[in-house]
Design a protein around this motif. Structure first.
Motif, mmCIF file in Angstrom:
data_model
loop_
_atom_site.group_PDB
_atom_site.id
_atom_site.type_symbol
_atom_site.label_atom_id
_atom_site.label_comp_id
_atom_site.label_asym_id
_atom_site.label_seq_id
_atom_site.Cartn_x
_atom_site.Cartn_y
_atom_site.Cartn_z
ATOM 1 N N LEU A 132 -2.895 4.008 -2.825
ATOM 2 C CA LEU A 132 -3.030 2.803 -4.266
ATOM 3 C C LEU A 132 -2.257 1.489 -3.266
ATOM 4 O O LEU A 132 -1.437 1.639 -2.524
ATOM 5 C CB LEU A 132 -2.805 3.393 -5.392
ATOM 6 N N ILE A 133 -2.547 0.725 -4.095
ATOM 7 C CA ILE A 133 -2.470 -0.810 -3.763
ATOM 8 C C ILE A 133 -1.908 -1.929 -4.817
ATOM 9 O O ILE A 133 -2.259 -1.857 -5.967
ATOM 10 C CB ILE A 133 -3.352 -1.957 -2.616
ATOM 11 N N MET A 154 -12.298 -0.219 -2.936
ATOM 12 C CA MET A 154 -11.840 0.423 -2.993
ATOM 13 C C MET A 154 -12.059 1.595 -1.591
ATOM 14 O O MET A 154 -11.763 2.622 -1.482
ATOM 15 C CB MET A 154 -11.915 0.570 -4.252
ATOM 16 N N TYR A 213 -5.251 0.423 -7.886
ATOM 17 C CA TYR A 213 -5.381 -1.025 -6.872
ATOM 18 C C TYR A 213 -4.676 -1.763 -9.132
ATOM 19 O O TYR A 213 -5.499 -1.397 -9.954
ATOM 20 C CB TYR A 213 -6.827 -1.431 -6.955
ATOM 21 N N VAL A 267 -11.243 -6.302 -8.447
ATOM 22 C CA VAL A 267 -11.150 -5.539 -7.630
ATOM 23 C C VAL A 267 -12.715 -5.027 -7.339
ATOM 24 O O VAL A 267 -13.595 -4.749 -8.356
ATOM 25 C CB VAL A 267 -10.530 -4.605 -6.865
ATOM 26 N N THR A 295 -3.393 -4.748 -9.928
ATOM 27 C CA THR A 295 -3.161 -6.100 -10.269
ATOM 28 C C THR A 295 -2.000 -6.302 -11.418
ATOM 29 O O THR A 295 -2.096 -5.856 -11.930
ATOM 30 C CB THR A 295 -4.497 -7.220 -9.734
ATOM 31 N N GLU A 353 1.028 -0.768 -0.067
ATOM 32 C CA GLU A 353 0.075 -0.076 0.102
ATOM 33 C C GLU A 353 0.574 1.328 0.032
ATOM 34 O O GLU A 353 1.648 1.183 0.696
ATOM 35 C CB GLU A 353 -1.241 -0.006 0.738
ATOM 36 N N LEU A 397 -8.541 3.710 -1.708
ATOM 37 C CA LEU A 397 -8.240 4.062 -2.624
ATOM 38 C C LEU A 397 -8.703 4.520 -3.955
ATOM 39 O O LEU A 397 -9.192 4.534 -3.955
ATOM 40 C CB LEU A 397 -8.084 2.225 -3.393
#
Length: 261
Positions: free
Chosen positions: A94-95, A109, A117, A104, A119, A83, A114
């Motif tokens: 943001l992650i 979120m 995100y 997601v 991925t 994170e 967030l």
């Protein structure tokens, strides 16, 4: 032209000459004045926005993990989710979790506060009204890309190179349209002042005066660009200032009284 700018602010007798100016001279005046204002806007962006962009880029280069986009997949050396939150905006984050494959959700979120995100196969961005999903599979035919500290620094430098000319052109074009529109509004004020003062001037002359009478406000707007806080009630101040200048301009431009017989 530069002398006209100075005289329109400090010499009311200058307004005797304004009704004689051509339409193209008036357009040229706004264009030149707008160019000078655009220079000031660009300088303000350089002084205020430029350092913030550099600081943000430096922070991002230091804290964001190195990512590799290849064949439609995002990967990193991270063992799990990371994170990232800027200290100046702790409520927005943001992650990065390139090992994740499940979608997601907007609720996730929102719960984690967030805005993005990342991925392994998609980038999720939460906007004001919905969650936008960008499928990375669409990039599988493109060349691989390494997103690291050097990437962020290069993007920051590129942004700064285009920011200043864009700021100048945008401010210049906006100024020209804005001040012609404002001149129309102030010309209506000039009609009222002309009627009260019995100036006897026609509308084209009053419109030209409205163009030049805005110059003191433009000077204030230029100064305001470099102040730490906005000038209170600036719109009211601008109206009063232009009205006062129009009053003096019409008074000084009045045709001389006919000699007594």
């Amino acid at each position: 032209m530069i002398l006209d700018i100075a005289r329109s602010v400090g010499d009311f007798s200058f307004y005797r000459e304004v009704p004689k100016k051509t339409l193209w001279a008036t357009v040229a005046y706004i264009t030149v004045l707008g160019g000078l204002f655009a220079v000031a806007v660009t300088a303000a962006v350089y002084l205020n926005v430029g350092p913030r962009i550099r600081q943000s880029v430096a922070w991002t280069a230091e804290h964001m993990p190195t990512l590799t986009l290849e064949k439609g997949k995002l990967s990193s050396a991270l063992p799990g989710a990371m994170e990232v939150r800027h200290p100046d905006m702790p409520m927005v984050g943001l992650i990065v979790d390139t090992a994740r494959t499940e979608p997601v959700t907007p609720a996730e979120m929102a719960q984690k506060k967030l805005v993005a995100y990342l991925t392994g196969d998609a980038v999720y961005v939460l906007t004001a009204d919905r969650l936008e999903t960008y499928d990375l599979a669409k990039t599988k035919d493109k060349e691989s890309m390494v997103i690291d500290a050097a990437f962020y620094r290069n993007m920051g430098e590129m942004l700064l190179k285009v920011l200043y000319p864009i700021s100048f052109v945008t401010a210049w074009m906006t100024f020209i349209l804005w001040k012609h529109g404002a001149a129309f509004v102030y010309s209506l004020v000039a009609l009222l002042v002309n009627a009260v003062a019995e100036g006897g001037l026609d509308y084209p002359s009053l419109y030209r005066m409205a163009v030049y009478a805005q110059t003191p406000v433009v000077v204030l707007q230029t100064v305001a660009l470099f102040l730490p806080r906005p000038i209170p009630l600036f719109s009211v101040l601008a109206l009063l200032l232009v009205t006062a200048y129009l009053w003096q301009a019409i008074r000084h431009a009045e045709p001389p009284a006919a000699p007594a017989e």
